[in-house]
Design an enzyme around this catalytic site. Structure first.
Site, PDB file in Angstrom:
ATOM      1  N   HIS A  63       0.621  -1.471  -0.398  1.00  0.00           N
ATOM      2  CA  HIS A  63      -0.190  -0.263  -0.548  1.00  0.00           C
ATOM      3  C   HIS A  63       0.605   0.792   0.113  1.00  0.00           C
ATOM      4  CE1 HIS A  63      -3.931   2.254   1.823  1.00  0.00           C
ATOM      5  NE2 HIS A  63      -3.202   3.243   1.127  1.00  0.00           N
ATOM      6  N   ASN A  97      -4.861   6.568  -6.425  1.00  0.00           N
ATOM      7  CA  ASN A  97      -5.227   7.501  -6.905  1.00  0.00           C
ATOM      8  C   ASN A  97      -4.324   8.655  -6.915  1.00  0.00           C
ATOM      9  OD1 ASN A  97      -3.791   7.655  -4.539  1.00  0.00           O
ATOM     10  ND2 ASN A  97      -4.996   9.118  -3.114  1.00  0.00           N
ATOM     11  N   ASP A 155      -9.019   3.432  -3.833  1.00  0.00           N
ATOM     12  CA  ASP A 155      -8.663   3.948  -2.043  1.00  0.00           C
ATOM     13  C   ASP A 155      -7.994   4.999  -2.313  1.00  0.00           C
ATOM     14  OD1 ASP A 155      -6.864   3.796   0.676  1.00  0.00           O
ATOM     15  OD2 ASP A 155      -5.572   4.315  -0.093  1.00  0.00           O
ATOM     16  N   ASP A 308       0.923   2.432   3.772  1.00  0.00           N
ATOM     17  CA  ASP A 308       0.481   3.820   3.620  1.00  0.00           C
ATOM     18  C   ASP A 308       1.527   4.927   3.231  1.00  0.00           C
ATOM     19  OD1 ASP A 308      -2.091   5.111   2.224  1.00  0.00           O
ATOM     20  OD2 ASP A 308      -3.082   4.984   3.842  1.00  0.00           O
ATOM     21  N   HIS A 312       3.498  14.078   0.678  1.00  0.00           N
ATOM     22  CA  HIS A 312       2.708  15.651  -0.130  1.00  0.00           C
ATOM     23  C   HIS A 312       3.527  16.347   0.655  1.00  0.00           C
ATOM     24  CE1 HIS A 312      -1.666  14.246   0.216  1.00  0.00           C
ATOM     25  NE2 HIS A 312      -1.525  13.459   1.263  1.00  0.00           N
TER      26      HIS A 312
END
Ligand code: DOR
Ligand code: ZN
Length: 429
Positions: A63, A97, A155, A308, A312
């Site tokens: 992930h 995504n 996701d 995960d 950013h």
């Protein structure tokens, strides 16, 4: 180039192996494991002396968000893969995504092509469940599978429509593709910035209740049971979700689950200084949840540790808490945080390797996660005792949004071998 790994402790739960042994690599494959392999170093053969080191099947992170195409200012496939191999990961599965969303053949092919150019970790694209991850129409699973997608997920968003999720499970099952579910009832989580509870009340931040996760986990488990298909639950963060998954497993429902290092390491108490790097979805929960997640890892309810990894940029994060993007990077801290669980007696080293390599390979149907003779030489060598402190400035990841900045860690990957080639090394060559 042949490689001989000498004198390390080989831990391979896929074949119940744990002991001091040598391992020989030739033509990209593991060709021999034995108590002692006697060879002389030459221009053809590189020998690593590894006393005190652990030699494990290459770690697999099922992930991650690599952000390319579309958000290259946060991460690229190259920087994400550099972070992966530095963290000891030989394979990663990347979420769809991106911009555009990976909901078609051309994006899947693009990711595979780019990853091959990088030539670092194996990159396995996960494709979208619904077109544009809008939750309205199913994407073309078969076409994306042909292009190389190995599983499906929306996701970042849940599949809100239960009927669409049912069809997705059935269709994916017929193609042998795992479905990976981000469980969130968005009506319950709407507007929430952190876990709902005392800390949120004291900080004056709107909360996300545990039920936002629990309700969706229950729904997906019911649908998996009803359709007789498998579902994998992403980033489990609550005591309730773990309990639902544990019961479903006992009932014979084909459910598997992952959690991320931040959920077993941190709780919502950490948010008191408003560090935006702690804003993540699902949110960091209470100490009671954290304890339950650790217990669920120990008893096998939670099969996988996945990061995960959600890069950013500063511009996404350094704004008011309300407007900050959710997510934290994880590739370069995951192994050390996993080893902390071993130090604290929650998992054995073998269980940790199961959750970081063997089980993700099984769930994603990858011929990886093993050191059996004949398999691809994807191998992680780590020093379980190495002390280091987190300095995100030194991280390979393009984004630096880690809440573990400055933490003292114990345990570090020193050698990451993918397909028989050294892709990351802290040894002098
Ligand atoms: O915190 C998160 N960040 N949770 C998700 O589900 C998505 C991820 C992202 O893509 O940034
Ligand atoms: Zn998610």
């Amino acid at each position: 180039m042949k490689i001989l790994l000498k004198g390390g402790r080989i831990v391979d739960p896929s074949q119940n192996l744990d002991g001091k042994m040598d391992l020989m690599i030739e033509d990209g494959r593991i060709v021999e494991i034995a108590k002692e392999i006697k060879k002389k170093a030459s221009s053809e053969l590189k020998i690593y002396e590894l006393p005190g080191m652990i030699v494990a099947p290459g770690l697999i992170d099922m992930h991650v968000h690599l952000r390319e195409p579309g958000y290259e200012y946060k991460e690229t496939i190259l920087t994400g893969c550099e972070a992966a191999v530095a963290g000891g990961f030989t394979s990663v599965a990347c979420m769809p995504n991106t911009a555009p969303i990976n909901d078609n053949r051309s994006i899947t092919e693009f990711i595979i092509r780019k990853a091959a150019e990088c030539g670092l970790a194996n990159v396995y694209p996960l494709a979208a469940i619904s077109k544009d991850s809008q939750g309205v129409n199913l994407a073309e699973f078969s076409e994306m599978k042909d292009a190389g997608a190995i599983g499906l997920s929306d996701d970042g968003k849940p599949v809100t429509n239960a009927a669409l999720m049912r069809r997705a499970l059935e269709y994916a099952h017929s193609l042998g593709l795992p479905v990976i579910s981000h469980c969130e009832d968005t009506a319950l989580s709407a507007g929430g910035l952190m876990n709902e509870g005392f800390v949120a009340t004291e900080l004056g931040l709107r909360g996300i209740p545990n039920s936002a996760e629990d309700v969706m986990v229950a729904r997906d488990v019911i649908l998996a049971g009803y359709t007789g298909t498998a579902v994998h639950i992403c980033h489990v963060s609550t005591k309730g979700a773990a309990a639902i998954i544990g019961k479903a497993k006992k009932d014979g429902i084909k459910v598997t689950a992952e959690t991320a290092p931040h959920y077993f390491t941190l709780s919502d108490e950490a948010l008191r200084d408003y560090d935006v790097n702690l804003k993540v979805n699902p949110p960091l929960r209470t100490e009671e949840d954290r304890t339950a997640i650790r217990a669920a890892l120990a008893d096998g309810t939670i099969d996988v540790i996945a990061t995960d990894h959600a890069p950013h940029a500063r511009t996404d994060k350094e704004v008011e808490f309300e407007y900050a993007a959710s997510g934290m990077i994880g590739l370069e801290t995951s192994l050390a945080l996993g080893l902390k669980l071993v130090a604290e007696g929650v998992l054995t080293i073998s269980q940790l390797i199961e959750k970081m390599s063997v089980n993700p390979a099984r769930i994603l149907n990858l011929p990886k996660g093993t050191l059996t003779v004949g398999s691809d030489a994807d191998i992680t060598v780590f020093d379980p005792e190495k002390l280091w402190s987190v300095d995100t400035a030194l991280f390979r990841s393009k984004s630096k949004n880690s809440p573990f900045q400055g933490w003292q860690m114990k345990g570090k990957a020193l050698l990451t071998i993918v397909g028989g080639d050294v892709k990351y090394s802290e040894y002098e060559d």
